[in-house]
Design a protein around this motif. Structure first.
Motif, PDB file in Angstrom:
ATOM      1  N   THR A 129      35.746  14.452  19.117  1.00  0.00           N
ATOM      2  CA  THR A 129      36.216  15.839  19.108  1.00  0.00           C
ATOM      3  C   THR A 129      36.381  16.383  20.519  1.00  0.00           C
ATOM      4  OG1 THR A 129      33.931  16.645  18.846  1.00  0.00           O
ATOM      5  CG2 THR A 129      35.238  16.348  16.837  1.00  0.00           C
ATOM      6  N   ALA A 130      35.545  15.915  21.448  1.00  0.00           N
ATOM      7  CA  ALA A 130      35.705  16.326  22.844  1.00  0.00           C
ATOM      8  C   ALA A 130      37.036  15.817  23.396  1.00  0.00           C
ATOM      9  CB  ALA A 130      34.543  15.814  23.690  1.00  0.00           C
ATOM     10  N   ARG A 131      37.392  14.577  23.065  1.00  0.00           N
ATOM     11  CA  ARG A 131      38.676  14.030  23.518  1.00  0.00           C
ATOM     12  C   ARG A 131      39.849  14.736  22.847  1.00  0.00           C
ATOM     13  NH1 ARG A 131      35.588   9.178  23.599  1.00  0.00           N
ATOM     14  NH2 ARG A 131      36.110   8.690  21.427  1.00  0.00           N
ATOM     15  N   PRO A 148      44.915  17.402  24.932  1.00  0.00           N
ATOM     16  CA  PRO A 148      45.995  18.361  24.620  1.00  0.00           C
ATOM     17  C   PRO A 148      45.868  19.655  25.421  1.00  0.00           C
ATOM     18  CG  PRO A 148      45.074  17.427  22.613  1.00  0.00           C
ATOM     19  CD  PRO A 148      44.160  17.025  23.721  1.00  0.00           C
ATOM     20  N   SER A 149      44.616  20.110  25.663  1.00  0.00           N
ATOM     21  CA  SER A 149      44.419  21.338  26.447  1.00  0.00           C
ATOM     22  C   SER A 149      44.918  21.152  27.874  1.00  0.00           C
ATOM     23  CB  SER A 149      42.936  21.722  26.465  1.00  0.00           C
ATOM     24  OG  SER A 149      42.479  22.047  25.175  1.00  0.00           O
ATOM     25  N   LEU A 150      44.607  20.004  28.473  1.00  0.00           N
ATOM     26  CA  LEU A 150      45.053  19.728  29.838  1.00  0.00           C
ATOM     27  C   LEU A 150      46.577  19.683  29.914  1.00  0.00           C
ATOM     28  CD1 LEU A 150      44.345  19.004  32.767  1.00  0.00           C
ATOM     29  CD2 LEU A 150      44.269  16.601  32.065  1.00  0.00           C
ATOM     30  N   ALA A 151      47.207  19.002  28.964  1.00  0.00           N
ATOM     31  CA  ALA A 151      48.669  18.903  28.957  1.00  0.00           C
ATOM     32  C   ALA A 151      49.312  20.283  28.814  1.00  0.00           C
ATOM     33  CB  ALA A 151      49.120  17.987  27.820  1.00  0.00           C
ATOM     34  N   MET A 152      48.770  21.094  27.908  1.00  0.00           N
ATOM     35  CA  MET A 152      49.338  22.414  27.688  1.00  0.00           C
ATOM     36  C   MET A 152      49.091  23.337  28.874  1.00  0.00           C
ATOM     37  SD  MET A 152      48.765  23.111  23.634  1.00  0.00           S
ATOM     38  CE  MET A 152      49.904  24.472  23.690  1.00  0.00           C
ATOM     39  N   TYR A 156      50.847  36.428  36.847  1.00  0.00           N
ATOM     40  CA  TYR A 156      51.064  34.980  36.980  1.00  0.00           C
ATOM     41  C   TYR A 156      50.007  34.278  37.836  1.00  0.00           C
ATOM     42  CZ  TYR A 156      53.378  30.550  37.995  1.00  0.00           C
ATOM     43  OH  TYR A 156      53.656  29.212  38.153  1.00  0.00           O
ATOM     44  N   PRO A 157      49.632  34.807  39.012  1.00  0.00           N
ATOM     45  CA  PRO A 157      48.591  34.126  39.801  1.00  0.00           C
ATOM     46  C   PRO A 157      47.256  34.005  39.057  1.00  0.00           C
ATOM     47  CG  PRO A 157      49.740  35.738  41.153  1.00  0.00           C
ATOM     48  CD  PRO A 157      50.174  35.972  39.748  1.00  0.00           C
ATOM     49  N   LEU A 158      47.010  34.901  38.125  1.00  0.00           N
ATOM     50  CA  LEU A 158      45.756  34.859  37.378  1.00  0.00           C
ATOM     51  C   LEU A 158      45.659  33.603  36.516  1.00  0.00           C
ATOM     52  CD1 LEU A 158      45.575  38.574  36.120  1.00  0.00           C
ATOM     53  CD2 LEU A 158      44.826  37.629  38.313  1.00  0.00           C
ATOM     54  N   LEU A 159      46.810  33.087  36.075  1.00  0.00           N
ATOM     55  CA  LEU A 159      46.809  31.890  35.232  1.00  0.00           C
ATOM     56  C   LEU A 159      46.161  30.708  35.941  1.00  0.00           C
ATOM     57  CD1 LEU A 159      50.366  31.978  33.603  1.00  0.00           C
ATOM     58  CD2 LEU A 159      48.183  32.332  32.457  1.00  0.00           C
ATOM     59  N   PHE A 160      46.436  30.552  37.238  1.00  0.00           N
ATOM     60  CA  PHE A 160      45.899  29.422  37.987  1.00  0.00           C
ATOM     61  C   PHE A 160      44.373  29.496  38.080  1.00  0.00           C
ATOM     62  CE2 PHE A 160      50.290  29.562  39.205  1.00  0.00           C
ATOM     63  CZ  PHE A 160      50.637  28.239  39.400  1.00  0.00           C
ATOM     64  N   ILE A 161      43.848  30.705  38.067  1.00  0.00           N
ATOM     65  CA  ILE A 161      42.395  30.879  38.135  1.00  0.00           C
ATOM     66  C   ILE A 161      41.765  30.595  36.775  1.00  0.00           C
ATOM     67  CG2 ILE A 161      40.519  32.509  38.612  1.00  0.00           C
ATOM     68  CD1 ILE A 161      42.512  34.034  40.417  1.00  0.00           C
ATOM     69  N   MET A 162      42.312  31.222  35.730  1.00  0.00           N
ATOM     70  CA  MET A 162      41.676  31.151  34.417  1.00  0.00           C
ATOM     71  C   MET A 162      41.857  29.801  33.730  1.00  0.00           C
ATOM     72  SD  MET A 162      42.039  34.964  32.749  1.00  0.00           S
ATOM     73  CE  MET A 162      43.786  35.224  33.022  1.00  0.00           C
ATOM     74  N   VAL A 163      42.921  29.069  34.074  1.00  0.00           N
ATOM     75  CA  VAL A 163      43.124  27.745  33.492  1.00  0.00           C
ATOM     76  C   VAL A 163      41.966  26.811  33.827  1.00  0.00           C
ATOM     77  CG1 VAL A 163      44.455  25.637  33.958  1.00  0.00           C
ATOM     78  CG2 VAL A 163      45.603  27.655  33.083  1.00  0.00           C
ATOM     79  N   ILE A 164      41.381  26.986  35.008  1.00  0.00           N
ATOM     80  CA  ILE A 164      40.237  26.152  35.405  1.00  0.00           C
ATOM     81  C   ILE A 164      39.108  26.286  34.394  1.00  0.00           C
ATOM     82  CG2 ILE A 164      38.461  25.790  37.174  1.00  0.00           C
ATOM     83  CD1 ILE A 164      40.507  26.824  39.224  1.00  0.00           C
ATOM     84  N   GLY A 165      38.813  27.514  33.998  1.00  0.00           N
ATOM     85  CA  GLY A 165      37.749  27.744  33.032  1.00  0.00           C
ATOM     86  C   GLY A 165      38.079  27.193  31.659  1.00  0.00           C
ATOM     87  N   VAL A 166      39.320  27.371  31.210  1.00  0.00           N
ATOM     88  CA  VAL A 166      39.716  26.902  29.883  1.00  0.00           C
ATOM     89  C   VAL A 166      39.630  25.380  29.782  1.00  0.00           C
ATOM     90  CG1 VAL A 166      41.630  26.763  28.237  1.00  0.00           C
ATOM     91  CG2 VAL A 166      41.186  28.902  29.448  1.00  0.00           C
ATOM     92  N   VAL A 167      40.103  24.675  30.816  1.00  0.00           N
ATOM     93  CA  VAL A 167      40.064  23.213  30.807  1.00  0.00           C
ATOM     94  C   VAL A 167      38.626  22.716  30.893  1.00  0.00           C
ATOM     95  CG1 VAL A 167      40.742  21.134  32.071  1.00  0.00           C
ATOM     96  CG2 VAL A 167      42.389  22.976  31.732  1.00  0.00           C
ATOM     97  N   ALA A 168      37.813  23.364  31.706  1.00  0.00           N
ATOM     98  CA  ALA A 168      36.392  22.986  31.793  1.00  0.00           C
ATOM     99  C   ALA A 168      35.715  23.162  30.433  1.00  0.00           C
ATOM    100  CB  ALA A 168      35.682  23.827  32.851  1.00  0.00           C
ATOM    101  N   ARG A 169      36.032  24.252  29.757  1.00  0.00           N
ATOM    102  CA  ARG A 169      35.453  24.492  28.435  1.00  0.00           C
ATOM    103  C   ARG A 169      35.912  23.448  27.432  1.00  0.00           C
ATOM    104  NH1 ARG A 169      33.497  24.388  24.617  1.00  0.00           N
ATOM    105  NH2 ARG A 169      32.530  25.907  23.235  1.00  0.00           N
ATOM    106  N   ALA A 170      37.166  23.025  27.534  1.00  0.00           N
ATOM    107  CA  ALA A 170      37.701  22.028  26.609  1.00  0.00           C
ATOM    108  C   ALA A 170      37.065  20.662  26.798  1.00  0.00           C
ATOM    109  CB  ALA A 170      39.213  21.922  26.790  1.00  0.00           C
TER     110      ALA A 170
END
Length: 461
Positions: free
Chosen positions: A325-327, A332-336, A359-373
């Protein structure tokens, strides 16, 4: 097809065939997750279109008011279930397996009745509080909040029905009403109001959302009840409210803290900044949902399977499934996330030229989302394993970290501060969840854990 290409594709095609047609529990969980993922993809597209239309019609200020009110109402509606929407996922499979139909009828009735009655009381109390404090609240928020509270009982009922359907792996019945039917109806009602000449204000949008929510929840109630009639014979109900509530309360704390955590940033921005800034931040967060819904999709398919494996006391299979489930969540989260960073600016421009500020905020928050995934639905595993209390502590601490960082960083750095606070708290959450699963369940729930273990085994040989 050339033979070499066929040989290379054969393992992947076999896996796909097993996932689509397999009857074992692992294949069912994969299939449910895939269906949930597709529902969320469609939902994300609908949400994007509807929110773009709302933002264009209403303008940043009115749209910001609508966003803050609606997010607050959804949070209250979800929390008002007090964890029963997840408790049914844990107990329904158990009662069906043991043929304890009186217990099953009891929890199905209690979960719905409890959700509606509690939220009705909360709505009345909330309306009194808002009216009493109306002089201390910005005038443009008072009426929308008072009207928005009308929606609380149906939001709670919808969440409870979602959990009830997921307990039987009826993923379309669980997710379609909330994520497809409700937003489409909201947009439809808003469009009719717009064509009728009503002003495109926050109040109009909130009334449209209320009408759509009532129609959707009542329709879902009918469908779920009809489907359970074919599974559960008629008979008396055995209600063990105290036993269920003891289980629900820690789950409520876990999911409550998690739900607050995923929405606290919008509320904190609303606390410190004007509605137009709330609108910009929310539009950015809605784009991030395109990445984050992978996690929710996997969670929808995995929760019931976690519960079944815990009932069977099969630690090896549970560990293997947890890593799977982690994979399923991470890649898919990283690709998206990569696609979103490429297309983020033009997508934000659809809301309006001023929304590209996010738009610049996306680059910051994506780090957290991918780490969580990277750790998958770890909190769902802890809940199904009976570790709700420690999971609640994890989310409570993470929420405090998020709020403290927001209080410090939003006044100093504005929207960028909110994004940094959110990303940092998500990285903290992922780390603590992974450590908790390892310490409590002896499972390394991390996307690269399987590969590391395989490599070590080969070196030993």
């Amino acid at each position: 097809m050339p033979e070499k290409l066929s040989l290379r594709l054969n393992p992947w095609l076999s896996r796909l065939d097993q996932m689509l047609d397999g009857s074992n529990e692992h294949a069912v969980a994969q299939r449910v997750s895939l269906i949930a993922f597709l529902v969320r993809v469609v939902s994300a597209g609908i949400a994007l279109v509807s929110q773009v239309i709302f933002a264009r019609w209403m303008g940043p200020f009115e749209y910001g008011i609508f966003v803050l009110v609606w997010v607050t109402v959804v949070i209250l509606g979800n929390l008002s279930c007090l964890g029963f929407q997840t408790t049914v996922i844990r107990f329904v499979p158990e009662y069906l397996e043991r043929k304890q139909y009186d217990h099953l009828r009891g929890i199905l009735f209690t979960s719905k009745a409890f959700a509606v009655s509690v939220t009705t009381c909360i709505a009345l109390v909330g309306a009194l509080v808002i009216y009493a404090l109306r002089d201390r609240i910005e005038i443009y928020y008072v009426a929308p909040f008072l009207v928005g509270l009308i929606c609380l009982p149906m939001i709670a009922l919808g969440d409870t029905l979602d959990g009830t359907a997921r307990s039987r792996s009826w993923v379309l019945v669980a997710l379609t009403p909330t994520y497809i039917i409700r937003p489409v109806l909201t947009l439809g009602v808003m469009s009719v109001a717009h064509l009728a000449g009503l002003a495109p204000t926050a109040m109009t949008a909130i009334c449209s959302a209320i009408a759509a929510t009532y129609l959707t929840s009542l329709f879902q109630l009918y469908i779920v009840c009809e489907r359970f009639k074919a599974v559960v014979p008629q008979g008396p109900r055995a209600i063990y409210f105290k036993d269920w509530f003891v289980v629900s309360l820690p789950i409520f704390l876990v999911e409550g803290f998690f739900f607050l955590l995923t929405n606290a940033d919008v509320l904190m921005v609303g606390r410190y900044m004007e509605p137009d800034k709330v609108a910009t931040y929310y539009a950015t967060v809605k784009l991030l949902a395109l990445v984050h819904f992978v996690y929710f999709s996997v969670k929808a398919g995995a929760a019931q399977r976690y519960a079944e494996l815990m009932q069977n006391f099969d630690h090896t299979q549970l560990e293997r499934f947890a890593r799977d489930t982690a994979r399923w969540t991470f890649w898919p989260s990283l690709a998206m996330a990569i696609v979103l960073l490429i297309l983020g600016k033009p997508l934000l421009w659809l809301f309006g030229a001023q929304f590209t500020e996010g738009y610049p905020l996306l680059f910051i928050m994506v780090i957290g989302v991918v780490a969580r995934a990277s750790v998958g639905p770890a909190e769902s595993l802890l809940n199904m394993a009976g570790k709700q209390k420690i999971c609640a502590v994890v989310y409570a601490v993470t929420l405090v970290v998020n709020i403290c960082l927001s209080i410090v960083m939003i006044p100093l750095y504005g929207l960028a501060g909110a994004a940094c606070a959110t990303a940092a708290s998500m990285v903290f959450e992922a780390l603590v969840l992974a450590l908790t699963v390892y310490n409590r369940l002896d499972i390394t729930m991390f996307v690269f854990a399987g590969r590391i273990g395989t490599k070590s085994a080969k070196e030993e040989i």
